[in-house]
Scaffold this active site. Structure first.
Site, PDB file in Angstrom:
ATOM      1  N   GLU A 199       0.858  -1.211  -0.090  1.00 23.69           N
ATOM      2  CA  GLU A 199       0.051  -0.200  -0.072  1.00 23.69           C
ATOM      3  C   GLU A 199       0.918   1.314   0.043  1.00 23.69           C
ATOM      4  OE1 GLU A 199      -2.283  -1.501  -0.830  1.00 23.69           O
ATOM      5  OE2 GLU A 199      -3.120  -2.716   0.496  1.00 23.69           O
ATOM      6  N   GLY A 200       1.838   1.196  -0.649  1.00 27.07           N
ATOM      7  CA  GLY A 200       2.954   2.293  -0.839  1.00 27.07           C
ATOM      8  C   GLY A 200       4.070   2.151   0.445  1.00 27.07           C
ATOM      9  N   GLU A 222       9.260   4.718   1.989  1.00 29.46           N
ATOM     10  CA  GLU A 222       9.718   5.769   1.104  1.00 29.46           C
ATOM     11  C   GLU A 222       8.554   6.602   0.363  1.00 29.46           C
ATOM     12  OE1 GLU A 222      12.504   2.952   2.442  1.00 29.46           O
ATOM     13  OE2 GLU A 222      10.496   2.725   1.419  1.00 29.46           O
TER      14      GLU A 222
END
Length: 382
Positions: free
Chosen positions: A365-366, A369
């Site tokens: 989910e990202g 960073e």
């Protein structure tokens, strides 16, 4: 009775307490076996559905139980304390159904969401690709208009629930020359000709939350299955991810709570020199730091939830909650293992599973960073 969190109501807590009882009685006893044997967490769908969990992200008019986002998140925390793999499976289901809820028209919502809310159907979310991750400029999956249909060709990777889902929300380029503005989203039933799904990936952790590679070879999808206008898919994905990053924060909180309790119990029971190691200041300081970071993660998550519940933008707050909570759980599980000493490194204890389950939370989910990039942009553009 659990402590009612700031921003939660007694009703929210009652919902979470009911889910917690189910998690402790049904999920926790088989969590270790699920990890060792890698059987699918979907075996728990009937029991979760009976509590309304599979539709907690959906409004009542589409079959949801009518709970608040706060009650939903607190329920996911309770599930994650018992079994993070089950929480992962639910989160992937929410990704797919959130996409339909956010971008679908009324016909699409009425067609697809009620059976997902009841647990009859499972959903998946197919954004990530082998080479480009989730970056729109690098997306290679293509959707070409052919009369009243689209032909979709490409490969998606690390797609949770794909083999068991009734449908996937697939993101594909309808304009190969554009970046984000060229991405569209489609409801793609899993049984359409041209779809091949791999065996489950062999994962480091959350082994019951199966993830797959999905290949699409000129899969014919009705234009009526497109979510929103052409080119609106990436905006849809970003809105969905704002929600799902709070689901990741919830999973982080649940694992961390389980690890902290396990460490505190061990510290009270483990004797060295005739006294519990809980009497040692070094152990007390570890537990204090673990609790401090856990509560800070809760505060960030509840702040983001408050904005979401009020219908206000919460992209920055969601990114902060996801980033801090996912890094917090890495620290807490590692310290919990350290407190256990050599015993923590064995598979007789749950600590090594907590450590492995927690590691993915800084990536999906990202990644951490990406969350820092989102937060920095919001600061610079303020």
């Amino acid at each position: 009775m659990s402590l009612i969190r700031l921003g939660a109501t007694e009703e929210d807590q009652a919902v979470a307490d009911a889910v917690a009882r189910f998690a402790e009685e049904t999920l926790a006893p088989v969590a270790q076996a699920m990890d060792e044997e890698a059987f699918s967490a979907t075996r728990h769908v009937p029991g979760l559905s009976a509590l309304g969990v599979m539709g907690m992200n959906l409004p009542e008019r589409f079959g949801g139980p009518g709970v608040t986002p706060t009650a939903m998140l607190m329920s996911l925390v309770a599930i994650s304390r018992a079994c993070a793999a089950t929480s992962s499976m639910i989160g992937a289901h929410y990704l797919g159904t959130d996409a339909v809820l956010i971008a679908g028209d009324e016909t699409q919502r009425e067609q697809w969401l009620p059976r997902c809310a009841s647990g009859e159907w499972l959903a998946a979310f197919a954004l990530t690709e082998p080479r480009g991750g989730s970056h729109p400029a690098d997306m290679r999956t293509r959707a070409v208009r052919d009369g009243d249909d689209y032909l979709i060709t490409g490969v998606k990777h690390f797609i949770s629930n794909a083999a068991e889902a009734r449908f996937m929300v697939v993101f594909a380029k309808t304009d190969a020359e554009a970046a984000a503005r060229g991405v569209s989203a489609f409801i793609v039933p899993r049984d359409l000709p041209g779809i091949q799904i791999s065996s489950p990936e062999k994962l480091m952790g959350i082994r019951g939350g199966h993830a797959f590679e999905v290949s699409l070879d000129s899969v014919r999808v009705p234009a009526a299955n497109r979510l929103g206008a052409e080119g609106s898919g990436f905006k849809t994905a970003m809105k969905v991810l704002d929600n799902s990053r709070l689901d990741v924060a919830a999973t982080s909180l649940g694992i961390a709570e389980a690890a902290l309790k396990t460490a505190a119990d061990w510290a009270n029971q483990r004797l060295v020199g005739g006294e519990p190691i809980a009497n040692k200041q070094g152990i007390q300081f570890k537990l204090a730091d673990m609790k401090l970071r856990l509560e800070a993660a809760w505060a960030l998550t509840m702040q983001a939830l408050a904005l979401r519940q009020q219908g206000q933008p919460f992209t920055q707050q969601s990114a902060m909650a996801k980033l801090f909570a996912s890094e917090m759980v890495g620290f807490v599980t590692d310290e919990a293992l350290q407190i256990h000493g050599g015993y923590g490194y064995t598979r007789e204890m749950p600590l090594e599973r907590y450590v492995r389950d927690a590691r993915i939370l800084r990536i999906y989910e990202g990644s951490s960073e990406i969350q820092r990039t989102i937060i920095a942009r919001s600061v610079l553009n303020a």
